[in-house]
Design an enzyme around this catalytic site. Structure first.
Site, PDB file in Angstrom:
ATOM      1  N   GLU A   8     -70.618  97.341  14.403  1.00  2.45           N
ATOM      2  CA  GLU A   8     -70.133  96.327  15.350  1.00  2.45           C
ATOM      3  C   GLU A   8     -70.834  96.527  16.692  1.00  2.45           C
ATOM      4  O   GLU A   8     -71.115  95.580  17.413  1.00  2.45           O
ATOM      5  CB  GLU A   8     -68.616  96.486  15.506  1.00  2.45           C
ATOM      6  CG  GLU A   8     -67.987  95.484  16.456  1.00  2.45           C
ATOM      7  CD  GLU A   8     -66.465  95.639  16.538  1.00  2.45           C
ATOM      8  OE1 GLU A   8     -65.807  95.841  15.478  1.00  2.45           O
ATOM      9  OE2 GLU A   8     -65.932  95.574  17.658  1.00  2.45           O
ATOM     10  N   ARG A  67     -65.536  89.147  15.287  1.00  5.51           N
ATOM     11  CA  ARG A  67     -66.314  89.948  16.246  1.00  5.51           C
ATOM     12  C   ARG A  67     -67.743  89.442  16.391  1.00  5.51           C
ATOM     13  O   ARG A  67     -68.671  90.239  16.546  1.00  5.51           O
ATOM     14  CB  ARG A  67     -66.329  91.428  15.845  1.00  5.51           C
ATOM     15  CG  ARG A  67     -64.993  92.072  15.764  1.00  5.51           C
ATOM     16  CD  ARG A  67     -64.260  92.148  17.106  1.00  5.51           C
ATOM     17  NE  ARG A  67     -62.929  92.660  16.909  1.00  5.51           N
ATOM     18  CZ  ARG A  67     -61.875  91.884  16.686  1.00  5.51           C
ATOM     19  NH1 ARG A  67     -61.989  90.565  16.669  1.00  5.51           N
ATOM     20  NH2 ARG A  67     -60.694  92.412  16.501  1.00  5.51           N
ATOM     21  N   SER A  81     -64.274 100.550  18.141  1.00  5.19           N
ATOM     22  CA  SER A  81     -64.632 100.604  16.713  1.00  5.19           C
ATOM     23  C   SER A  81     -66.140 100.467  16.547  1.00  5.19           C
ATOM     24  O   SER A  81     -66.749  99.552  17.089  1.00  5.19           O
ATOM     25  CB  SER A  81     -63.938  99.487  15.947  1.00  5.19           C
ATOM     26  OG  SER A  81     -62.551  99.716  15.956  1.00  5.19           O
TER      27      SER A  81
HETATM   28  C1  LIG Z   1     -61.890 102.115  24.115  1.00  7.65           C
HETATM   29  C2  LIG Z   1     -62.401 100.795  23.588  1.00  7.65           C
HETATM   30  C3  LIG Z   1     -61.556  99.954  22.892  1.00  7.65           C
HETATM   31  C4  LIG Z   1     -62.015  98.725  22.390  1.00  7.65           C
HETATM   32  N1  LIG Z   1     -61.139  97.915  21.736  1.00  7.65           N
HETATM   33  C5  LIG Z   1     -61.556  96.702  21.292  1.00  7.65           C
HETATM   34  C6  LIG Z   1     -60.654  95.805  20.638  1.00  7.65           C
HETATM   35  O1  LIG Z   1     -59.468  96.089  20.471  1.00  7.65           O
HETATM   36  N2  LIG Z   1     -61.133  94.613  20.205  1.00  7.65           N
HETATM   37  C7  LIG Z   1     -62.430  94.241  20.402  1.00  7.65           C
HETATM   38  O2  LIG Z   1     -62.810  93.128  20.015  1.00  7.65           O
HETATM   39  N3  LIG Z   1     -63.307  95.075  21.012  1.00  7.65           N
HETATM   40  C8  LIG Z   1     -62.903  96.285  21.469  1.00  7.65           C
HETATM   41  N4  LIG Z   1     -63.793  97.133  22.078  1.00  7.65           N
HETATM   42  C9  LIG Z   1     -65.219  96.767  22.158  1.00  7.65           C
HETATM   43  C10 LIG Z   1     -65.640  96.042  23.450  1.00  7.65           C
HETATM   44  O3  LIG Z   1     -64.756  96.330  24.507  1.00  7.65           O
HETATM   45  C11 LIG Z   1     -65.735  94.531  23.245  1.00  7.65           C
HETATM   46  O4  LIG Z   1     -66.682  94.210  22.251  1.00  7.65           O
HETATM   47  C12 LIG Z   1     -66.088  93.811  24.547  1.00  7.65           C
HETATM   48  O5  LIG Z   1     -65.811  92.428  24.409  1.00  7.65           O
HETATM   49  C13 LIG Z   1     -67.547  93.997  24.960  1.00  7.65           C
HETATM   50  O6  LIG Z   1     -67.706  93.439  26.272  1.00  7.65           O
HETATM   51  P1  LIG Z   1     -68.754  94.051  27.315  1.00  7.65           P
HETATM   52  O7  LIG Z   1     -68.716  93.177  28.515  1.00  7.65           O
HETATM   53  O8  LIG Z   1     -68.519  95.489  27.529  1.00  7.65           O
HETATM   54  O9  LIG Z   1     -70.102  93.801  26.537  1.00  7.65           O
HETATM   55  P2  LIG Z   1     -71.396  94.758  26.480  1.00  7.65           P
HETATM   56  O10 LIG Z   1     -71.065  95.974  25.685  1.00  7.65           O
HETATM   57  O11 LIG Z   1     -71.954  94.961  27.828  1.00  7.65           O
HETATM   58  O12 LIG Z   1     -72.384  93.827  25.645  1.00  7.65           O
HETATM   59  C14 LIG Z   1     -72.132  93.518  24.294  1.00  7.65           C
HETATM   60  C15 LIG Z   1     -73.203  92.505  23.835  1.00  7.65           C
HETATM   61  O13 LIG Z   1     -73.018  91.269  24.509  1.00  7.65           O
HETATM   62  C16 LIG Z   1     -74.185  90.908  25.259  1.00  7.65           C
HETATM   63  N5  LIG Z   1     -73.705  90.263  26.497  1.00  7.65           N
HETATM   64  C17 LIG Z   1     -72.789  90.745  27.376  1.00  7.65           C
HETATM   65  N6  LIG Z   1     -72.570  89.864  28.359  1.00  7.65           N
HETATM   66  C18 LIG Z   1     -73.377  88.801  28.103  1.00  7.65           C
HETATM   67  C19 LIG Z   1     -73.626  87.560  28.759  1.00  7.65           C
HETATM   68  N7  LIG Z   1     -72.994  87.230  29.900  1.00  7.65           N
HETATM   69  N8  LIG Z   1     -74.529  86.700  28.218  1.00  7.65           N
HETATM   70  C20 LIG Z   1     -75.189  87.019  27.082  1.00  7.65           C
HETATM   71  N9  LIG Z   1     -75.010  88.176  26.410  1.00  7.65           N
HETATM   72  C21 LIG Z   1     -74.113  89.061  26.917  1.00  7.65           C
HETATM   73  C22 LIG Z   1     -74.920  92.209  25.512  1.00  7.65           C
HETATM   74  O14 LIG Z   1     -76.315  91.992  25.721  1.00  7.65           O
HETATM   75  C23 LIG Z   1     -74.633  92.944  24.196  1.00  7.65           C
HETATM   76  O15 LIG Z   1     -75.484  92.492  23.173  1.00  7.65           O
HETATM   77  C24 LIG Z   1     -63.362  98.353  22.601  1.00  7.65           C
HETATM   78  C25 LIG Z   1     -64.219  99.209  23.308  1.00  7.65           C
HETATM   79  C26 LIG Z   1     -63.738 100.416  23.808  1.00  7.65           C
HETATM   80  C27 LIG Z   1     -64.661 101.313  24.600  1.00  7.65           C
END
Ligand SMILES: Cc1cc2nc3c(=O)[nH]c(=O)nc-3n(C[C@H](O)[C@H](O)[C@H](O)COP(=O)(O)OP(=O)(O)OC[C@H]3O[C@@H](n4cnc5c(N)ncnc54)[C@H](O)[C@@H]3O)c2cc1C
Length: 306
Positions: free
Chosen positions: A289, A170, A219
């Site tokens: 996380e 992660r 998580s």
């Molecule tokens: C219901 C639910 C279930 C989930 N299940 C899982 C799972 O099974 N496995 C898992 O790994 N995760 C899971 N997650 C967590 C989450 O979905 C992941 O971590 C996902 O990859 C985050 O992506 P995001 O685009 O929403 O990032 P954001 O939440 O928008 O950002 C996360 C971080 O990345 C940075 N960031 C985002 N995009 C960029 C970019 N283009 N350049 C530089 N920095 C950037 C942001 O500044 C921040 O620091 C879950 C979340 C939810 C709500």
């Protein structure tokens, strides 16, 4: 400065934008502005303007791993909403821009008979977020299929090899101020029916597993080596307990849900309280996380508190 951004860069600017609208927890105060650059050129121009003005900025993906504090973010949130191109080659090579929705991409890959990400079915967020968080599920992780990543660092775009990101559980290593704009992936060929069956099975599992009782960010804590965060939290008696409108899910002890009236401060306090209590009871230090950004709500003047 926001006027400059609006007049000199093509894109969409939303002033005083409440960030609860952009996070899966549905909490968080406003940003001074949220800007969606039209393309690469406008992204560089925006970053240049913001840096020159000393204005803080951060990148937002799908907001599914982000806790924004109640005072919001005193700067500009860059949203790569317009970066949505996907190219699927014939040799398993795929290029996807950072704003592409991860689940949409996984679905397209499965339909094209390409394997390697099908177990990530249903993970919310964007390709950029999946890269930065090295999103994973089951036996698969995003970083394992990455060949190259396009980064904007300073004022320069460059493609860097996957090895530069040292993907771990992660996490990926990304220099401060770098923006992921696109990724090149290498997928393997697979039996389309098997891939489709895995995708459908993971989606159905998620529908049940994610029925946790309210908006969440998945998580909250990373699993410590050899242990499960949810088991430690449940073992310490936290399931169903909460602070204000934030509650540990009855279904999954590593999920904190917004019961509908949570403030970001409730969630953050609950995270800190669980962390301290699990350490006290078990000696294990849990590590969050989720990413926490922004400012706490300004303290109210004493006269208003009565
Ligand atoms: C219901 C639910 C279930 C989930 N299940 C899982 C799972 O099974 N496995 C898992 O790994 N995760 C899971 N997650 C967590 C989450 O979905 C992941 O971590 C996902 O990859 C985050 O992506 P995001 O685009 O929403 O990032 P954001 O939440 O928008 O950002 C996360 C971080 O990345 C940075 N960031 C985002 N995009 C960029 C970019 N283009 N350049 C530089 N920095 C950037 C942001 O500044 C921040 O620091 C879950 C979340 C939810 C709500």
């Amino acid at each position: 400065m926001l006027d400059d951004l609006m007049h000199r860069c093509r894109g969409h600017l939303l002033r005083d934008e409440p960030l609860w609208r952009h996070t899966s927890w549905q909490v968080g105060g406003p940003a001074a502005a949220l800007f969606r650059p039209a393309n690469h050129v406008d992204l560089v121009k925006a970053v240049r303007l913001l840096d020159a003005a000393g204005c803080p900025w951060l990148v937002l993906g799908g907001g599914s791993n982000l806790l924004v504090r109640d005072g919001g973010f005193q700067g500009v949130v860059l949203d790569l909403h317009e970066f949505t191109t996907v190219r699927i080659g014939t040799d398993g090579r795929v290029e996807a821009e950072a704003g592409v929705r991860l689940n949409g991409l996984v679905k397209q890959l499965v339909a094209a008979g390409l394997g390697g990400l099908e177990e990530l079915a249903g993970i919310p967020g964007t390709v950029g977020g999946a890269l930065v968080m090295n999103a994973g599920a089951g036996s698969q992780e995003f970083g394992r299929v990455v060949e190259e990543v396009e980064i904007l660092s300073g004022e320069t775009f460059s493609w860097r090899p996957a090895a530069a990101f040292a993907f771990g559980y992660r996490q990926a290593s990304l220099e401060p101020g770098a923006i992921v704009t696109a990724v090149r992936l290498h997928l393997s060929g697979g039996d389309p029916e098997m891939l489709q069956a895995t995708y459908a099975e993971r989606m159905s599992h998620r529908r049940q597993a994610h029925a946790v009782g309210g908006p969440s960010a998945g998580s909250v804590f990373r699993n410590p080596p050899g242990q499960k965060a949810w088991e430690l939290i449940a073992g310490c008696g936290w399931q169903g307990r909460g602070v204000g409108g934030a509650k540990v899910s009855e279904r999954h002890a590593n999920f904190i849900v917004n019961t509908g009236r949570a403030m970001a401060a409730d969630i953050e306090t609950l995270i800190e309280t669980i962390r301290a209590d699990v350490e006290r009871q078990t000696g294990v230090q849990l590590e969050a996380e989720v990413k926490i950004v922004g400012e706490p709500a300004a303290a109210r003047p004493v006269s208003e508190e009565a």
